[in-house]
Design a protein around this motif. Structure first.
Motif, mmCIF file in Angstrom:
data_model
loop_
_atom_site.group_PDB
_atom_site.id
_atom_site.type_symbol
_atom_site.label_atom_id
_atom_site.label_comp_id
_atom_site.label_asym_id
_atom_site.label_seq_id
_atom_site.Cartn_x
_atom_site.Cartn_y
_atom_site.Cartn_z
ATOM 1 N N TRP A 15 25.134 19.432 36.298
ATOM 2 C CA TRP A 15 25.031 18.284 35.550
ATOM 3 C C TRP A 15 26.421 17.859 35.707
ATOM 4 O O TRP A 15 26.630 16.531 36.002
ATOM 5 C CB TRP A 15 24.675 18.323 34.174
ATOM 6 C CG TRP A 15 23.187 18.961 33.903
ATOM 7 C CD1 TRP A 15 22.992 19.814 32.931
ATOM 8 C CD2 TRP A 15 22.129 18.518 34.672
ATOM 9 N NE1 TRP A 15 21.564 20.225 32.827
ATOM 10 C CE2 TRP A 15 21.141 19.443 33.983
ATOM 11 C CE3 TRP A 15 21.888 17.705 35.764
ATOM 12 C CZ2 TRP A 15 19.946 19.330 34.553
ATOM 13 C CZ3 TRP A 15 20.355 17.731 36.241
ATOM 14 C CH2 TRP A 15 19.603 18.578 35.502
ATOM 15 N N VAL A 16 27.504 18.644 35.608
ATOM 16 C CA VAL A 16 28.984 18.079 35.523
ATOM 17 C C VAL A 16 29.220 17.682 37.053
ATOM 18 O O VAL A 16 29.650 16.720 37.068
ATOM 19 C CB VAL A 16 29.942 19.336 35.173
ATOM 20 C CG1 VAL A 16 31.252 18.798 35.692
ATOM 21 C CG2 VAL A 16 29.670 19.633 33.774
ATOM 22 N N ARG A 17 28.793 18.452 38.040
ATOM 23 C CA ARG A 17 28.816 18.043 39.423
ATOM 24 C C ARG A 17 28.531 16.698 39.730
ATOM 25 O O ARG A 17 29.045 16.258 40.535
ATOM 26 C CB ARG A 17 28.399 19.146 40.426
ATOM 27 C CG ARG A 17 28.562 18.977 41.802
ATOM 28 C CD ARG A 17 28.215 20.276 42.749
ATOM 29 N NE ARG A 17 26.615 20.542 42.283
ATOM 30 C CZ ARG A 17 25.627 20.061 42.922
ATOM 31 N NH1 ARG A 17 25.743 18.752 43.498
ATOM 32 N NH2 ARG A 17 24.260 20.645 42.296
ATOM 33 N N GLY A 22 27.634 13.208 29.190
ATOM 34 C CA GLY A 22 27.321 14.203 28.068
ATOM 35 C C GLY A 22 26.250 15.259 28.298
ATOM 36 O O GLY A 22 25.319 15.341 27.898
ATOM 37 N N PRO A 23 26.695 16.054 29.612
ATOM 38 C CA PRO A 23 25.767 16.905 30.036
ATOM 39 C C PRO A 23 25.426 18.219 29.148
ATOM 40 O O PRO A 23 26.579 18.417 27.908
ATOM 41 C CB PRO A 23 26.579 17.702 31.155
ATOM 42 C CG PRO A 23 27.926 17.267 30.954
ATOM 43 C CD PRO A 23 28.032 15.848 30.164
ATOM 44 N N GLU A 24 24.336 18.743 29.005
ATOM 45 C CA GLU A 24 23.937 19.949 28.003
ATOM 46 C C GLU A 24 24.739 21.154 28.526
ATOM 47 O O GLU A 24 25.356 21.441 29.586
ATOM 48 C CB GLU A 24 22.537 20.221 28.490
ATOM 49 C CG GLU A 24 22.322 21.058 29.746
ATOM 50 C CD GLU A 24 20.879 21.596 29.814
ATOM 51 O OE1 GLU A 24 20.106 21.522 28.719
ATOM 52 O OE2 GLU A 24 20.454 21.697 30.785
ATOM 53 N N GLY A 66 30.949 32.211 33.380
ATOM 54 C CA GLY A 66 30.578 30.677 33.579
ATOM 55 C C GLY A 66 29.366 30.712 34.209
ATOM 56 O O GLY A 66 28.452 31.487 34.421
ATOM 57 N N ASP A 67 29.027 29.260 34.510
ATOM 58 C CA ASP A 67 27.819 29.021 35.213
ATOM 59 C C ASP A 67 27.966 28.600 36.343
ATOM 60 O O ASP A 67 28.329 27.604 37.170
ATOM 61 C CB ASP A 67 27.426 27.450 34.516
ATOM 62 C CG ASP A 67 25.961 27.168 34.957
ATOM 63 O OD1 ASP A 67 25.176 28.079 35.594
ATOM 64 O OD2 ASP A 67 25.651 25.932 34.783
ATOM 65 N N ILE A 68 27.598 29.777 37.139
ATOM 66 C CA ILE A 68 27.711 29.940 38.700
ATOM 67 C C ILE A 68 26.570 29.353 39.477
ATOM 68 O O ILE A 68 25.316 29.740 39.109
ATOM 69 C CB ILE A 68 27.878 31.416 39.218
ATOM 70 C CG1 ILE A 68 29.222 31.977 38.463
ATOM 71 C CG2 ILE A 68 28.042 31.296 40.861
ATOM 72 C CD1 ILE A 68 29.189 33.534 38.596
ATOM 73 N N THR A 69 26.780 28.292 40.270
ATOM 74 C CA THR A 69 25.453 27.590 40.827
ATOM 75 C C THR A 69 25.495 27.868 42.425
ATOM 76 O O THR A 69 26.736 28.431 42.879
ATOM 77 C CB THR A 69 25.509 26.255 40.549
ATOM 78 O OG1 THR A 69 26.507 25.805 41.504
ATOM 79 C CG2 THR A 69 25.740 25.877 39.330
#
Length: 191
Positions: A15-17, A22-24, A66-69
């Motif tokens: 979502w940040v990318r 206001g991303p979750e 962290g959130d690795i995508t």
């Protein structure tokens, strides 16, 4: 438990990318996925409590790594290794092998990652399902197109309940698109 606060403050990378306003957070995702697990587990005739526990622990390693995508350039094997190391560190912080709840958190994470049980496979479906539900909500609220999130899950739902829920989400999304509610992404033409 203090470490888990990072799950509340770390915004989901996808979502940040995509510059969603206001991303979750990771914890937001895990919470709704847990509610989904409670409902879907029961509807599927599975152990709903186990489904909820899997949902609550499936991303817990992200408090450390962290959130690795897929867009981060980290291969699946390295992501698994980093997260497995984080889980071992958490298990040790929670009391190590001598503590039943520490062992359970680690075992649940591994069960989810391996897709070892029907409950784990449902949880994996719910992870993707929660993502597309969130994408549909962002599209509706912010007038943005998040097609890649839907495309990444197309044809990947294994459980009947997740397939039905995904169809409903996509149907609602399609109805909004038919109303012209979604704005096209840069370079995308309006249908």
């Amino acid at each position: 438990l203090t470490l888990s606060s990072k799950l509340k403050t770390t915004k989901r990378t996808g979502w940040v990318r995509k510059k969603v306003a206001g991303p979750e957070s990771i914890a937001d995702h895990m919470y709704r996925m847990s509610l989904m697990a409670l409902l879907a587990g029961d509807q599927s005739g599975l152990d709903a409590t186990k489904c909820v526990k899997l949902a609550l622990t499936h991303d817990i390693a992200e408090a450390i790594v962290g959130d690795i995508t897929p867009h981060d350039g980290v291969c699946k094997e390295d992501k698994f290794r980093l997260e497995a190391q984080a889980i071992e560190r958490m298990r040790d912080m929670l009391g190590g092998e001598g503590c039943a709840s520490a062992r359970e958190v680690a075992a649940l994470w591994h069960e989810y990652e391996e897709g070892a049980t029907a409950e784990a496979r449902l949880a994996k479906d719910l992870d993707k399902l929660e993502m597309i539900l969130q994408a549909q909500e962002y599209e509706s609220a912010q007038g943005i197109a998040l097609d890649e999130f839907f495309a990444s899950t197309r044809g990947k739902f294994r459980s009947e309940v997740a397939q039905a829920w995904a169809e409903e989400i996509c149907s609602r999304r399609g109805a909004r698109a038919d109303d012209g509610a979604r704005e096209p992404e840069e370079g995308e033409e309006r249908a």
